[in-house]
Design a protein around this motif. Structure first.
Motif, PDB file in Angstrom:
ATOM      1  N   ASP A   1       0.820  -1.211   0.000  1.00 22.03           N
ATOM      2  CA  ASP A   1       0.000   0.000   0.000  1.00 22.03           C
ATOM      3  C   ASP A   1       0.854   1.262   0.000  1.00 22.03           C
ATOM      4  OD1 ASP A   1       0.883  -0.708   2.543  1.00 22.03           O
ATOM      5  OD2 ASP A   1      -0.796   0.207   3.570  1.00 22.03           O
ATOM      6  N   ALA A   2       2.191   1.116  -0.027  1.00 21.40           N
ATOM      7  CA  ALA A   2       3.077   2.284  -0.044  1.00 21.40           C
ATOM      8  C   ALA A   2       2.805   3.170  -1.257  1.00 21.40           C
ATOM      9  CB  ALA A   2       4.541   1.837  -0.035  1.00 21.40           C
ATOM     10  N   SER A   3       2.418   2.574  -2.375  1.00 21.73           N
ATOM     11  CA  SER A   3       2.082   3.366  -3.571  1.00 21.73           C
ATOM     12  C   SER A   3       0.967   4.359  -3.272  1.00 21.73           C
ATOM     13  CB  SER A   3       1.664   2.451  -4.719  1.00 21.73           C
ATOM     14  OG  SER A   3       2.691   1.559  -5.078  1.00 21.73           O
ATOM     15  N   GLY A   4       0.029   3.964  -2.431  1.00 20.56           N
ATOM     16  CA  GLY A   4      -1.057   4.856  -2.053  1.00 20.56           C
ATOM     17  C   GLY A   4      -0.589   5.992  -1.172  1.00 20.56           C
ATOM     18  N   HIS A   5       0.383   5.723  -0.306  1.00 21.51           N
ATOM     19  CA  HIS A   5       0.864   6.761   0.607  1.00 21.51           C
ATOM     20  C   HIS A   5       1.603   7.880  -0.123  1.00 21.51           C
ATOM     21  CE1 HIS A   5      -0.550   4.647   4.064  1.00 21.51           C
ATOM     22  NE2 HIS A   5       0.244   3.605   3.871  1.00 21.51           N
TER      23      HIS A   5
END
Length: 549
Positions: free
Chosen positions: A263-267
């Motif tokens: 989910d780092a892409s979302g952050h």
């Protein structure tokens, strides 16, 4: 509330009358653009791929996978976990496509729960994930230290490597703080420079993979020899003392429990161009890549591990260092460990970036003490004060190494499960609380959306249960898994914040309704303006777009 939050219906000044579709979507979520958008698909994908670092996770938990269920359970649970991880990634990618904002995950929870429970879910998920990322940063720094200090065992040094000895713990604390500082230093680079950290991280992970796939089998063939196919695929083991069925299930701790962080892409969505599509693709393809790169690695070491008696005698702080020494020789193990430490530091750096965006997002909503200071953005586009907060908290967590090995291991036991629980809670909200709430996403699951929400909820609930479980039975104080205790304390703190922080201070129901309405009614207006003319994206006049809407 911080001055970074804006009313999406407010008039637009002439100085800011022209924004692109990313900024318009962010505005309709209630925020103005402050971070620098410079990342594209490669960086978005690399952020999550490097944050997960599947190979590092498999090494850290390999012995747990072998002790719980044996080789048979290990490779089978990896395949099962892969399927459900991809389902979860697809769910998160679809939600991210509709709500691409910094610190996205608590925003996703609020949207999934709807106006009635959205604020509650947002508080819980915000504190769960902040705990997860900051403790992971600390545990990663300690992990790099353990790789380095295990070379003492390889070379027969006289200095103790017993974690119960205060001398070893003091040295481990100093080295861990040093690795944390190195990782932190890279995070202050501007966004346009930091993209090369993402790319270097990917290169190092792929180099790690190739050296293991090529060099380790050559070394094993010349030393202790391979395990048989019968052992690698069919052998069952119960060294956990758990009942047979649960012993087998504990292998999920070492397989599903390490594929966390995509989910780092979302952050970093607010720093990503064309975020409503690119960030979603980053989540999905990073999960696919992590699953794909991990399975050959699992099979490789089931064949390349030494016999069980030798394997169980590898008592260095990081047993894999001794395994490399047996297969590649002392000098060869140094080469591998230097590579792994460097890659782990890069993995820590990427994790800090993701964590800092979450803290920045919470602070700009005015929830944290000194929120105005924490949410400030440096001229190079980095939320530097949020980075200082992550550094400070992680450094404090590392200090728990000094009192006893149990104190630190107790804290970092919660480095993964809060994220898994957050994913399950989001899927729960989408399936049970807002099943008929239309979610407009450019990256859409279509008719698969609803069944995938149910599957993601059930899977992540099950995996949380496994990660809460003790790993060895019967359970005593030394072997107790403190993750439920940590999670319980964080949850109580989140509930207290939800109860005592006034609604007008953070995530009013009115704002949650506005976010949902913006997603449902205005999304087509935003993406409808996207076009390419001579390779240049068409700019959007906000006032005209609002009048047309």
């Amino acid at each position: 509330m911080s001055d970074q939050v804006v009313d999406p219906t407010a008039p637009v000044s002439s100085a800011s009358s022209i924004v692109d579709d990313d900024e318009l979507l962010l505005r309709r979520l209630g925020y103005k653009q402050t971070l620098v958008r410079s990342y594209k698909l490669l960086e978005s994908w690399a952020a999550s791929f490097a944050a997960v670092y599947t190979l590092g996770g498999l090494r850290a938990t390999f012995s747990i996978g072998i002790y719980g269920g044996g080789p048979q359970a290990y490779w089978i649970t990896y395949l099962i976990s892969s399927v459900f991880v991809l389902v979860t990634a697809a769910v998160l990618a679809e939600i991210c496509s509709s709500l691409p904002a910094a610190g996205s995950i608590y925003f996703w929870a609020a949207e999934a729960a709807g106006p009635r429970f959205g604020r509650l879910f947002a508080f819980v998920v915000a504190w769960w994930t902040t705990t997860a990322w900051t403790t992971f940063v600390a545990s990663n720094s300690q992990g790099a230290t353990y790789y380095m200090l295990s070379q003492i065992n390889v070379w027969g040094g006289s200095f103790t490597t017993d974690p119960s000895d205060i001398k070893f713990r003091a040295l481990a604390w100093i080295c861990s703080q040093l690795f944390l500082a190195i990782a932190m230093a890279t995070c202050f680079l501007g966004a346009r420079v930091y993209k090369y950290i993402f790319r270097l991280s990917v290169f190092m992970i792929l180099l790690d993979f190739l050296l293991n796939i090529i060099w380790v089998p050559i070394g094993v063939s010349k030393t202790y020899g391979f395990r048989s196919a019968e052992f690698a695929f069919l052998e069952t083991i119960n060294w956990t003392g758990a009942p047979p069925a649960w012993n087998w299930m504990l292998s999920f701790f070492a397989t599903g429990g390490i594929m966390i962080g995509f989910d780092a892409s979302g952050h970093i969505a607010e720093e990503t161009k064309n975020a409503s599509l690119v960030a979603a693709r980053g989540i999905w393809w990073s999960a696919v890549s992590c699953v794909a790169i991990g399975f050959p690695y699992v099979i490789l070491f089931l064949f390349c591990m030494p016999d069980l008696d030798t394997f169980s005698s590898l008592t260095a702080p990081q047993p894999f260092v001794m395994l490399y020494s047996l297969a590649l020789g002392k000098a060869g193990s140094v080469v591998m460990i230097v590579l792994i430490i460097f890659t782990t530091v890069l993995n820590t750096s990427v994790s800090i970036v993701a964590a800092s965006r979450l803290v920045y997002a919470i602070a700009r909503d005015g929830v944290l003490p000194f929120s105005g200071w924490i949410s400030k953005v440096a001229p190079n586009g980095q939320p530097k004060n949020a980075l200082w907060v992550i550094w400070g908290v992680s450094a404090i967590v590392l200090c728990t190494i000094l009192p006893s090995p149990t104190a630190f291991s107790s804290l970092i036991s919660a480095s993964g499960v809060p994220t898994v629980a957050s994913w399950g809670l989001i899927a729960f909200g989408r399936f049970f609380l807002t099943p008929h709430q239309l979610m407009k996403s450019r990256w859409s699951l279509g008719f698969l959306s609803r069944p995938f929400h149910l599957i993601a909820f059930l899977w992540n609930t099950f995996l949380s249960g496994v990660m809460f479980s003790p790993l060895f039975f019967p359970v005593d104080g030394a072997g107790l898994n403190y993750a439920p205790v940590i999670m319980g304390a964080v949850t109580l703190f989140a509930l207290a914040c939800w109860w005592f922080i006034p609604e007008e201070k953070w995530l009013e129901k009115r704002k949650i309704r506005a976010v949902i309405a913006s997603n449902q009614e205005n999304f087509d207006d935003i993406v409808g303006h996207q076009s390419e003319k001579n390779g240049v994206r068409e700019r959007i006049v906000v006032r005209g777009a609002e009048e047309e809407a």
